[in-house]
Design a protein around this motif. Structure first.
Motif, PDB file in Angstrom:
ATOM      1  N   VAL A   1      48.043  51.468  19.001  1.00  0.00           N
ATOM      2  CA  VAL A   1      46.572  51.351  19.465  1.00  0.00           C
ATOM      3  C   VAL A   1      46.524  49.888  20.038  1.00  0.00           C
ATOM      4  CG1 VAL A   1      44.250  50.741  18.838  1.00  0.00           C
ATOM      5  CG2 VAL A   1      45.331  52.856  18.149  1.00  0.00           C
ATOM      6  N   GLY A   2      47.235  48.997  19.198  1.00  0.00           N
ATOM      7  CA  GLY A   2      47.295  47.486  19.679  1.00  0.00           C
ATOM      8  C   GLY A   2      48.095  47.176  20.832  1.00  0.00           C
ATOM      9  N   ASP A   3      49.411  48.257  21.250  1.00  0.00           N
ATOM     10  CA  ASP A   3      50.123  48.131  22.314  1.00  0.00           C
ATOM     11  C   ASP A   3      49.132  48.909  23.385  1.00  0.00           C
ATOM     12  OD1 ASP A   3      52.135  47.130  20.957  1.00  0.00           O
ATOM     13  OD2 ASP A   3      53.171  48.928  20.922  1.00  0.00           O
ATOM     14  N   PHE A   4      48.405  49.622  23.074  1.00  0.00           N
ATOM     15  CA  PHE A   4      47.303  50.222  24.001  1.00  0.00           C
ATOM     16  C   PHE A   4      46.479  49.311  24.794  1.00  0.00           C
ATOM     17  CE2 PHE A   4      43.766  52.798  25.799  1.00  0.00           C
ATOM     18  CZ  PHE A   4      44.393  53.500  26.623  1.00  0.00           C
ATOM     19  N   VAL A   5      45.887  48.466  23.619  1.00  0.00           N
ATOM     20  CA  VAL A   5      44.831  47.442  23.865  1.00  0.00           C
ATOM     21  C   VAL A   5      45.553  46.363  24.784  1.00  0.00           C
ATOM     22  CG1 VAL A   5      43.455  45.692  22.945  1.00  0.00           C
ATOM     23  CG2 VAL A   5      43.433  48.040  22.193  1.00  0.00           C
ATOM     24  N   ASP A   6      46.812  46.047  24.584  1.00  0.00           N
ATOM     25  CA  ASP A   6      47.361  45.033  25.365  1.00  0.00           C
ATOM     26  C   ASP A   6      47.428  45.390  26.918  1.00  0.00           C
ATOM     27  OD1 ASP A   6      47.892  43.440  23.075  1.00  0.00           O
ATOM     28  OD2 ASP A   6      49.724  43.869  22.771  1.00  0.00           O
ATOM     29  N   GLU A   7      47.654  46.950  27.004  1.00  0.00           N
ATOM     30  CA  GLU A   7      47.859  47.497  28.282  1.00  0.00           C
ATOM     31  C   GLU A   7      46.667  47.287  29.062  1.00  0.00           C
ATOM     32  OE1 GLU A   7      50.754  48.551  29.925  1.00  0.00           O
ATOM     33  OE2 GLU A   7      49.520  49.365  31.709  1.00  0.00           O
ATOM     34  N   LEU A   8      45.694  47.636  28.270  1.00  0.00           N
ATOM     35  CA  LEU A   8      43.989  47.675  28.726  1.00  0.00           C
ATOM     36  C   LEU A   8      43.679  46.372  29.262  1.00  0.00           C
ATOM     37  CD1 LEU A   8      41.834  49.406  26.039  1.00  0.00           C
ATOM     38  CD2 LEU A   8      42.288  50.183  28.173  1.00  0.00           C
ATOM     39  N   MET A   9      44.156  45.160  28.720  1.00  0.00           N
ATOM     40  CA  MET A   9      43.995  43.874  29.374  1.00  0.00           C
ATOM     41  C   MET A   9      44.268  43.998  30.757  1.00  0.00           C
ATOM     42  SD  MET A   9      42.424  42.423  26.495  1.00  0.00           S
ATOM     43  CE  MET A   9      42.662  41.626  25.224  1.00  0.00           C
ATOM     44  N   ARG A  10      45.205  44.412  31.051  1.00  0.00           N
ATOM     45  CA  ARG A  10      45.700  44.337  32.357  1.00  0.00           C
ATOM     46  C   ARG A  10      44.838  45.170  33.490  1.00  0.00           C
ATOM     47  NH1 ARG A  10      51.515  43.806  30.152  1.00  0.00           N
ATOM     48  NH2 ARG A  10      51.112  45.967  29.474  1.00  0.00           N
ATOM     49  N   HIS A  11      44.053  46.196  33.055  1.00  0.00           N
ATOM     50  CA  HIS A  11      43.312  46.953  33.663  1.00  0.00           C
ATOM     51  C   HIS A  11      41.727  46.189  33.772  1.00  0.00           C
ATOM     52  CE1 HIS A  11      46.463  49.439  33.277  1.00  0.00           C
ATOM     53  NE2 HIS A  11      46.147  50.299  34.378  1.00  0.00           N
ATOM     54  N   GLY A  12      41.426  45.097  33.050  1.00  0.00           N
ATOM     55  CA  GLY A  12      40.047  44.469  33.064  1.00  0.00           C
ATOM     56  C   GLY A  12      39.104  45.329  32.378  1.00  0.00           C
TER      57      GLY A  12
ATOM     58  N   VAL B   1      44.874  54.262  36.450  1.00  0.00           N
ATOM     59  CA  VAL B   1      45.180  54.076  35.078  1.00  0.00           C
ATOM     60  C   VAL B   1      46.265  54.867  34.651  1.00  0.00           C
ATOM     61  CG1 VAL B   1      42.714  53.593  34.388  1.00  0.00           C
ATOM     62  CG2 VAL B   1      43.404  55.924  34.592  1.00  0.00           C
ATOM     63  N   GLY B   2      47.201  54.962  35.881  1.00  0.00           N
ATOM     64  CA  GLY B   2      48.317  55.894  35.486  1.00  0.00           C
ATOM     65  C   GLY B   2      49.366  55.597  34.137  1.00  0.00           C
ATOM     66  N   GLY B   3      49.511  53.996  34.328  1.00  0.00           N
ATOM     67  CA  GLY B   3      50.050  53.659  33.005  1.00  0.00           C
ATOM     68  C   GLY B   3      49.424  53.830  31.621  1.00  0.00           C
ATOM     69  N   LEU B   4      48.182  54.167  31.794  1.00  0.00           N
ATOM     70  CA  LEU B   4      47.424  54.191  30.316  1.00  0.00           C
ATOM     71  C   LEU B   4      47.434  55.768  29.952  1.00  0.00           C
ATOM     72  CD1 LEU B   4      44.143  52.423  31.160  1.00  0.00           C
ATOM     73  CD2 LEU B   4      46.174  51.579  29.437  1.00  0.00           C
ATOM     74  N   LEU B   5      47.700  56.426  30.846  1.00  0.00           N
ATOM     75  CA  LEU B   5      47.806  58.016  30.930  1.00  0.00           C
ATOM     76  C   LEU B   5      49.148  58.333  30.415  1.00  0.00           C
ATOM     77  CD1 LEU B   5      45.719  59.558  33.881  1.00  0.00           C
ATOM     78  CD2 LEU B   5      45.033  58.948  31.757  1.00  0.00           C
ATOM     79  N   GLU B   6      50.162  57.428  30.789  1.00  0.00           N
ATOM     80  CA  GLU B   6      51.733  57.724  30.333  1.00  0.00           C
ATOM     81  C   GLU B   6      51.712  57.446  29.126  1.00  0.00           C
ATOM     82  OE1 GLU B   6      53.975  55.423  32.751  1.00  0.00           O
ATOM     83  OE2 GLU B   6      53.589  56.632  34.770  1.00  0.00           O
ATOM     84  N   ARG B   7      50.841  56.615  28.413  1.00  0.00           N
ATOM     85  CA  ARG B   7      50.662  56.280  26.901  1.00  0.00           C
ATOM     86  C   ARG B   7      50.164  57.459  26.204  1.00  0.00           C
ATOM     87  NH1 ARG B   7      51.661  50.986  25.065  1.00  0.00           N
ATOM     88  NH2 ARG B   7      52.510  49.620  26.801  1.00  0.00           N
ATOM     89  N   GLY B   8      49.500  58.401  26.679  1.00  0.00           N
ATOM     90  CA  GLY B   8      48.777  59.592  25.963  1.00  0.00           C
ATOM     91  C   GLY B   8      47.306  59.469  26.111  1.00  0.00           C
TER      92      GLY B   8
ATOM     93  N   PRO C   1      32.070  54.893  40.040  1.00  0.00           N
ATOM     94  CA  PRO C   1      32.016  53.572  40.686  1.00  0.00           C
ATOM     95  C   PRO C   1      31.711  52.371  39.584  1.00  0.00           C
ATOM     96  CG  PRO C   1      30.217  54.909  41.533  1.00  0.00           C
ATOM     97  CD  PRO C   1      30.838  55.800  40.312  1.00  0.00           C
ATOM     98  N   GLY C   2      31.431  52.736  38.455  1.00  0.00           N
ATOM     99  CA  GLY C   2      31.463  51.748  37.315  1.00  0.00           C
ATOM    100  C   GLY C   2      32.564  51.602  36.581  1.00  0.00           C
ATOM    101  N   GLY C   3      33.478  52.182  36.752  1.00  0.00           N
ATOM    102  CA  GLY C   3      34.741  52.141  36.234  1.00  0.00           C
ATOM    103  C   GLY C   3      35.130  53.340  35.667  1.00  0.00           C
ATOM    104  N   THR C   4      36.206  53.368  34.895  1.00  0.00           N
ATOM    105  CA  THR C   4      37.079  54.602  34.203  1.00  0.00           C
ATOM    106  C   THR C   4      36.871  54.553  32.665  1.00  0.00           C
ATOM    107  OG1 THR C   4      38.416  54.779  36.273  1.00  0.00           O
ATOM    108  CG2 THR C   4      39.111  55.962  34.283  1.00  0.00           C
ATOM    109  N   THR C   5      36.425  55.466  32.242  1.00  0.00           N
ATOM    110  CA  THR C   5      36.266  55.585  30.818  1.00  0.00           C
ATOM    111  C   THR C   5      37.459  56.523  30.035  1.00  0.00           C
ATOM    112  OG1 THR C   5      33.835  55.289  30.797  1.00  0.00           O
ATOM    113  CG2 THR C   5      34.780  56.142  28.514  1.00  0.00           C
ATOM    114  N   ILE C   6      38.208  55.903  29.078  1.00  0.00           N
ATOM    115  CA  ILE C   6      39.563  56.584  28.721  1.00  0.00           C
ATOM    116  C   ILE C   6      39.221  56.711  27.198  1.00  0.00           C
ATOM    117  CG2 ILE C   6      40.789  56.081  30.639  1.00  0.00           C
ATOM    118  CD1 ILE C   6      41.723  53.684  29.141  1.00  0.00           C
ATOM    119  N   GLU C   7      40.017  57.514  26.595  1.00  0.00           N
ATOM    120  CA  GLU C   7      40.261  57.520  25.188  1.00  0.00           C
ATOM    121  C   GLU C   7      41.644  57.520  24.799  1.00  0.00           C
ATOM    122  OE1 GLU C   7      38.468  60.896  23.253  1.00  0.00           O
ATOM    123  OE2 GLU C   7      39.900  62.082  23.941  1.00  0.00           O
ATOM    124  N   PHE C   8      41.774  56.932  23.675  1.00  0.00           N
ATOM    125  CA  PHE C   8      43.461  56.900  23.075  1.00  0.00           C
ATOM    126  C   PHE C   8      43.325  57.048  21.603  1.00  0.00           C
ATOM    127  CE2 PHE C   8      46.938  54.690  21.674  1.00  0.00           C
ATOM    128  CZ  PHE C   8      48.152  55.510  22.311  1.00  0.00           C
TER     129      PHE C   8
END
Length: 157
Positions: A130-141, A101-108, A116-123
């Motif tokens: 937030v809209g741009d962040f959601v677009d980025e989230l889509m690429r991470h499933g 999730v490096g790309g997400l962390l670069e966004r803050g 194993p169930g995934g990575t939970t992140i906050e922004f």
């Protein structure tokens, strides 16, 4: 009418009570207005809370919502923040399938949990961020996501 002209941001200070949220939301529902979001939290005054309502109804509709809200005994004050310089933040918490999730962390974003169930992140950020962040989230499933809705405060008193 553009989307920006239809959306109004109302800051509503209310007395805490078991039916306050129900009365406010019921009033808006009965008038047929579309509320995009409601955020509620304690205010600096004991026994009071502040609601941020994002209403999609146009200028006349928002004025009608405001007047109707001011008639409720539980409502202390209503302020239309539309058009003012404001601080606006929205929180998003998401669980994504990817562990990279490096790309997400670069966004803050910040990692809350990873396993194993995934990575939970906050922004947290302004609406566009937030809209741009959601677009980025889509690429991470996205496995799950919750959003707070905006909380808004005037920059000046």
């Amino acid at each position: 009418m553009t989307d920006q002209e239809r959306v109004r941001i109302l800051s509503v200070e209310v007395l805490n009570g078991s039916n306050t949220l129900s009365k406010v939301s019921g009033l808006i529902r009965r008038r047929g207005f579309h509320v995009r979001s409601i955020s509620v939290g304690p205010s600096r005054e004991p026994g009071r809370s502040r609601m941020t309502l994002t209403v999609d109804s146009g200028h006349a509709g928002a004025d009608q919502v405001r007047k109707q809200l001011e008639r409720l005994v539980e409502v202390v004050a209503v302020e239309d923040l539309t058009g003012y310089e404001v601080h606006s933040r929205e929180l998003i918490v998401a669980r994504v399938a990817a562990s990279e999730v490096g790309g997400l962390l670069e966004r803050g974003a910040r990692v809350l949990d990873a396993g194993p169930g995934g990575t939970t992140i906050e922004f947290a950020g302004e609406d566009k961020d937030v809209g741009d962040f959601v677009d980025e989230l889509m690429r991470h499933g996205i496995l799950d996501v919750v959003r707070s809705g905006p909380v808004v405060m005037r920059r000046t008193a």
